[in-house]
Design an enzyme around this catalytic site. Structure first.
Site, PDB file in Angstrom:
ATOM      1  N   GLY A 240       7.419   3.449  -5.689  1.00 11.69           N
ATOM      2  CA  GLY A 240       6.094   3.912  -6.077  1.00 11.69           C
ATOM      3  C   GLY A 240       5.722   5.164  -5.318  1.00 11.69           C
ATOM      4  O   GLY A 240       6.594   5.904  -4.850  1.00 11.69           O
ATOM      5  N   GLY A 241       4.419   5.388  -5.181  1.00 10.42           N
ATOM      6  CA  GLY A 241       3.932   6.631  -4.598  1.00 10.42           C
ATOM      7  C   GLY A 241       3.754   6.533  -3.088  1.00 10.42           C
ATOM      8  O   GLY A 241       3.711   5.441  -2.514  1.00 10.42           O
ATOM      9  N   THR A 244       0.611   4.418  -1.612  1.00 10.34           N
ATOM     10  CA  THR A 244       0.843   2.967  -1.591  1.00 10.34           C
ATOM     11  C   THR A 244       1.882   2.624  -0.536  1.00 10.34           C
ATOM     12  O   THR A 244       1.754   1.612   0.166  1.00 10.34           O
ATOM     13  CB  THR A 244       1.330   2.488  -2.973  1.00 10.34           C
ATOM     14  N   GLU A 260      11.522   3.571  -2.260  1.00 10.23           N
ATOM     15  CA  GLU A 260      11.929   4.629  -3.187  1.00 10.23           C
ATOM     16  C   GLU A 260      10.661   5.339  -3.616  1.00 10.23           C
ATOM     17  O   GLU A 260       9.844   4.767  -4.353  1.00 10.23           O
ATOM     18  CB  GLU A 260      12.619   4.011  -4.410  1.00 10.23           C
ATOM     19  N   CYS A 294      10.240  10.246 -11.272  1.00 13.62           N
ATOM     20  CA  CYS A 294      10.377  10.689  -9.884  1.00 13.62           C
ATOM     21  C   CYS A 294      11.389  11.822  -9.746  1.00 13.62           C
ATOM     22  O   CYS A 294      11.397  12.505  -8.732  1.00 13.62           O
ATOM     23  CB  CYS A 294      10.763   9.518  -9.002  1.00 13.62           C
TER      24      CYS A 294
HETATM   25  P1  NAP Z   1       1.953   3.280  -7.184  1.00  3.35           P
HETATM   26  O1  NAP Z   1       0.557   3.535  -7.603  1.00  3.35           O
HETATM   27  O2  NAP Z   1       2.345   3.564  -5.788  1.00  3.35           O
HETATM   28  O3  NAP Z   1       2.241   1.737  -7.557  1.00  3.35           O
HETATM   29  C1  NAP Z   1       3.509   1.171  -7.387  1.00  3.35           C
HETATM   30  C2  NAP Z   1       3.350  -0.347  -7.275  1.00  3.35           C
HETATM   31  O4  NAP Z   1       2.664  -0.693  -6.076  1.00  3.35           O
HETATM   32  C3  NAP Z   1       2.536  -0.959  -8.412  1.00  3.35           C
HETATM   33  O5  NAP Z   1       3.077  -2.210  -8.760  1.00  3.35           O
HETATM   34  C4  NAP Z   1       1.183  -1.132  -7.751  1.00  3.35           C
HETATM   35  O6  NAP Z   1       0.345  -2.064  -8.378  1.00  3.35           O
HETATM   36  C5  NAP Z   1       1.604  -1.604  -6.380  1.00  3.35           C
HETATM   37  N1  NAP Z   1       0.576  -1.540  -5.354  1.00  3.35           N
HETATM   38  C6  NAP Z   1      -0.558  -0.785  -5.342  1.00  3.35           C
HETATM   39  N2  NAP Z   1      -1.228  -0.991  -4.187  1.00  3.35           N
HETATM   40  C7  NAP Z   1      -0.505  -1.895  -3.461  1.00  3.35           C
HETATM   41  C8  NAP Z   1      -0.677  -2.494  -2.179  1.00  3.35           C
HETATM   42  N3  NAP Z   1      -1.728  -2.205  -1.403  1.00  3.35           N
HETATM   43  N4  NAP Z   1       0.253  -3.357  -1.748  1.00  3.35           N
HETATM   44  C9  NAP Z   1       1.341  -3.646  -2.504  1.00  3.35           C
HETATM   45  N5  NAP Z   1       1.549  -3.114  -3.742  1.00  3.35           N
HETATM   46  C10 NAP Z   1       0.644  -2.231  -4.207  1.00  3.35           C
HETATM   47  O7  NAP Z   1       2.967   4.080  -8.099  1.00  3.35           O
HETATM   48  P2  NAP Z   1       2.937   4.319  -9.671  1.00  3.35           P
HETATM   49  O8  NAP Z   1       1.775   5.178 -10.029  1.00  3.35           O
HETATM   50  O9  NAP Z   1       3.098   3.010 -10.371  1.00  3.35           O
HETATM   51  O10 NAP Z   1       4.308   5.127  -9.826  1.00  3.35           O
HETATM   52  C11 NAP Z   1       4.392   6.498  -9.585  1.00  3.35           C
HETATM   53  C12 NAP Z   1       5.062   6.827  -8.274  1.00  3.35           C
HETATM   54  O11 NAP Z   1       6.287   6.130  -8.150  1.00  3.35           O
HETATM   55  C13 NAP Z   1       5.422   8.303  -8.189  1.00  3.35           C
HETATM   56  O12 NAP Z   1       5.139   8.809  -6.914  1.00  3.35           O
HETATM   57  C14 NAP Z   1       6.923   8.307  -8.459  1.00  3.35           C
HETATM   58  O13 NAP Z   1       7.597   9.430  -7.961  1.00  3.35           O
HETATM   59  C15 NAP Z   1       7.325   7.040  -7.786  1.00  3.35           C
HETATM   60  N6  NAP Z   1       8.612   6.589  -8.309  1.00  3.35           N
HETATM   61  C16 NAP Z   1       9.708   6.633  -7.495  1.00  3.35           C
HETATM   62  C17 NAP Z   1      10.958   6.247  -7.986  1.00  3.35           C
HETATM   63  C18 NAP Z   1      12.175   6.244  -7.117  1.00  3.35           C
HETATM   64  O14 NAP Z   1      13.114   5.517  -7.451  1.00  3.35           O
HETATM   65  N7  NAP Z   1      12.221   7.015  -6.038  1.00  3.35           N
HETATM   66  C19 NAP Z   1      11.061   5.816  -9.300  1.00  3.35           C
HETATM   67  C20 NAP Z   1       9.926   5.787 -10.097  1.00  3.35           C
HETATM   68  C21 NAP Z   1       8.708   6.160  -9.574  1.00  3.35           C
HETATM   69  P3  NAP Z   1      -0.690  -1.552  -9.537  1.00  3.35           P
HETATM   70  O15 NAP Z   1       0.116  -0.912 -10.573  1.00  3.35           O
HETATM   71  O16 NAP Z   1      -1.284  -2.793  -9.998  1.00  3.35           O
HETATM   72  O17 NAP Z   1      -1.628  -0.609  -8.865  1.00  3.35           O
END
Ligand code: NAP
Length: 496
Positions: A240-241, A244, A260, A294
């Site tokens: 994720g981002g 988070t 990641e 990503c």
């Molecule tokens: P995100 O907002 O960081 O959310 C990722 C996950 O974390 C979601 O399931 C989210 O739940 C959960 N989450 C949120 N707050 C949390 C907390 N306090 N404790 C535990 N879990 C929590 O990311 P996104 O918007 O879904 O995805 C975009 C990001 O992911 C981008 O930065 C992208 O570059 C990155 N990404 C990286 C890769 C890689 O392999 N390097 C691949 C794909 C994406 P909710 O959805 O319910 O908020």
């Protein structure tokens, strides 16, 4: 995100799934209060649970108990191979779910399903990673007379937290390695796209995974927080981002963290590059999945001698992309995951334009759709240049030399990078100097083979996925030592 606990539609499990969460081996069919919406227009398309801390506790405890039960490697391998086969058979069902609740076009969703099958197949084949070694105790005075070996043992319970943008394959990248290594695993998928993870879980159970070894808890960040802070979780595998990620790192306590994260990915185009090939790849890499990737191409550093010719090609290729419904196979760019995300990208682009940037195409929003945008003249401190856009926006910048291109590319943290050049020496020289988890020569940042070590440095991640590497990360060496009799022990430090 697009999911919300609202609406009056019948709250039954959707997409033919047996339930709206999988907790302690049982599908949850009541209390499905969270509506999941189609990003296209916000229409509710399904209902899932909002699992609280008690559900998370039940899921983690059951996964820990199940992981303590014997489940031999050959059965794990067969279950994952069978799951890969079912995923291939169920391609239309799975692609339909991804494309309905997520923002991918049907073509992009089908590609993700194929990759998911590959990830599960690779997981089934990754058992040899668990092989250990005989230990060379006789290479040390204190080891003389002792014999021993290590094997790689599972860690226990893996908490898998996944994002919305690859809602099936990124779950498989955690669940497959966790299971083949012998762990239990509790998945918390993105609130916007939970059905894809639930469908994968249903297939894994069908394929023979013992039910309580795998759980899918649904909900928002609060559910994720309950999971990552649970004392029974041994490793948190998060994708994720960075915001988070920082929250999880602060909250999780002493657990192994695998992360990641995102990247602000550059591509360098040298003066001797094949401009048609570079422009074509840049357009695909920047705007696939509406830029919510990503590995998306965000910054293009073009040698000044070819900048204008490259920009003309990129702009033409971008204008040719059809923005439209996800179900239409001629669509090149679908919606973003929600209107709020599209509005954020719009605000970042508008700020760049106000600072003097020029949009060659795009820079326009219709609801959750943001039109693919090509910018030049972006101020050096603009968000679209220095932060991860995670949307369909690419910036082209002229550079005077390869050294200047490398310096500019390294000014923000990349996950992957690309370099286009006709010269092998130049390619390798640039690749060696770029700070990224992978550098693609004559390709863009947007390349991942599911078996390769995948991840970034610094704010782009901690550790590596890619199936074999994730299996290693989700296991640790466990030694067995035959101490031997006193006659074999050293006289030095005998009691230690
Ligand atoms: P995100 O907002 O960081 O959310 C990722 C996950 O974390 C979601 O399931 C989210 O739940 C959960 N989450 C949120 N707050 C949390 C907390 N306090 N404790 C535990 N879990 C929590 O990311 P996104 O918007 O879904 O995805 C975009 C990001 O992911 C981008 O930065 C992208 O570059 C990155 N990404 C990286 C890769 C890689 O392999 N390097 C691949 C794909 C994406 P909710 O959805 O319910 O908020």
């Amino acid at each position: 995100m697009t999911a919300a606990a609202t609406g009056t539609a019948p709250r039954t499990a959707s997409f033919g799934l047996p339930g709206g969460a999988l907790v302690a081996g049982a599908w949850q069919t009541a209390g499905l209060t969270v509506a999941v919406s189609d990003p296209h227009d916000g229409t509710p398309v399904g209902w899932v649970a909002r699992n609280d801390a008690a559900d998370v506790d039940a899921a983690v405890r059951a996964a820990a108990r199940a992981a303590a039960e014997p489940w031999p490697l050959w059965q794990r391998r067969e279950a994952l191979d069978e799951a890969a086969r079912i995923v291939r058979d169920e391609l239309p069902w799975l692609a339909g779910i991804i494309s309905t609740e997520g923002s991918k076009t049907i073509t992009e969703a089908e590609q993700e399903v194929r990759r998911c099958a590959e990830t599960l197949r690779l997981s089934a084949a990754a058992g040899p990673v668990l092989r250990g070694e005989v230990l060379e105790f006789d290479d040390s005075d204190r080891g003389a007379g002792k014999r021993g070996w290590f094997v790689r043992a599972p860690l226990g319970v893996v908490a898998a937290i996944t994002p919305f943008n690859d809602p099936l394959n990124l779950v498989a990248h955690k669940v497959g390695p966790a299971l083949i290594a012998g762990n239990g695993v509790v998945v918390k998928p993105a609130e916007a796209t939970p059905h894809s993870a639930l469908a994968l879980a249903e297939i894994l159970l069908r394929a023979g995974v013992p039910p309580a070894r795998l759980a899918v808890v649904c909900g928002d960040g609060a559910t994720g927080h309950a999971l990552v802070t649970h004392a029974g979780v041994d490793v948190v595998s998060f994708t994720g981002g960075p915001v988070t990620a920082a929250r999880i790192a602060a909250a999780a306590g002493p657990k192994k963290l695998l992360m990641e994260l995102g990247g602000n990915n550059p591509v360098i185009v040298c003066g001797d590059a094949d401009l048609d090939a570079a422009a074509d790849a840049i357009v695909r890499g920047a705007f696939g999945c509406a830029g919510q990737n990503c590995l998306s191409v965000q910054r293009v550093y073009a040698d000044a001698s070819i900048h204008d010719a490259l920009l003309t090609r990129i702009t033409a290729g971008t204008r040719a992309l059809k923005v439209g419904p996800k179900t239409d196979r001629t669509t090149g760019v679908g919606p973003m995951i929600g209107e709020a995300e599209a509005a954020r990208v719009e605000a970042w682009v508008d700020a760049a334009l106000a600072g003097g940037a020029r949009a060659h195409t795009g820079a326009r929003r219709d609801g959750a759709y943001y039109h693919p945008t090509v910018l030049t003249g972006v101020p050096a401190d603009a968000d679209v240049l220095v932060r991860e856009v995670f949307g369909p926006v690419v910036t082209v910048v002229p550079v005077e030399s390869a050294a200047a291109a490398v310096a500019a590319a390294n000014s923000a943290q990349a996950l992957h990078a690309g370099v286009f050049t006709g010269g092998l020496d130049e390619a390798l020289s640039i690749a060696d100097r770029l700070h990224a988890g992978a550098v693609v020569v004559n390709g863009t940042s947007d390349l991942r083979i599911d078996s390769m070590p995948f991840g970034g440095f610094k704010s782009s991640g901690i550790g590596r996925e890619g199936v074999r590497f994730a299996v290693a990360a989700m296991s640790e060496p466990r030694c067995t030592i035959i101490a031997g009799g006193p006659q074999h022990q050293s006289t030095v430090n005998r009691t230690q």
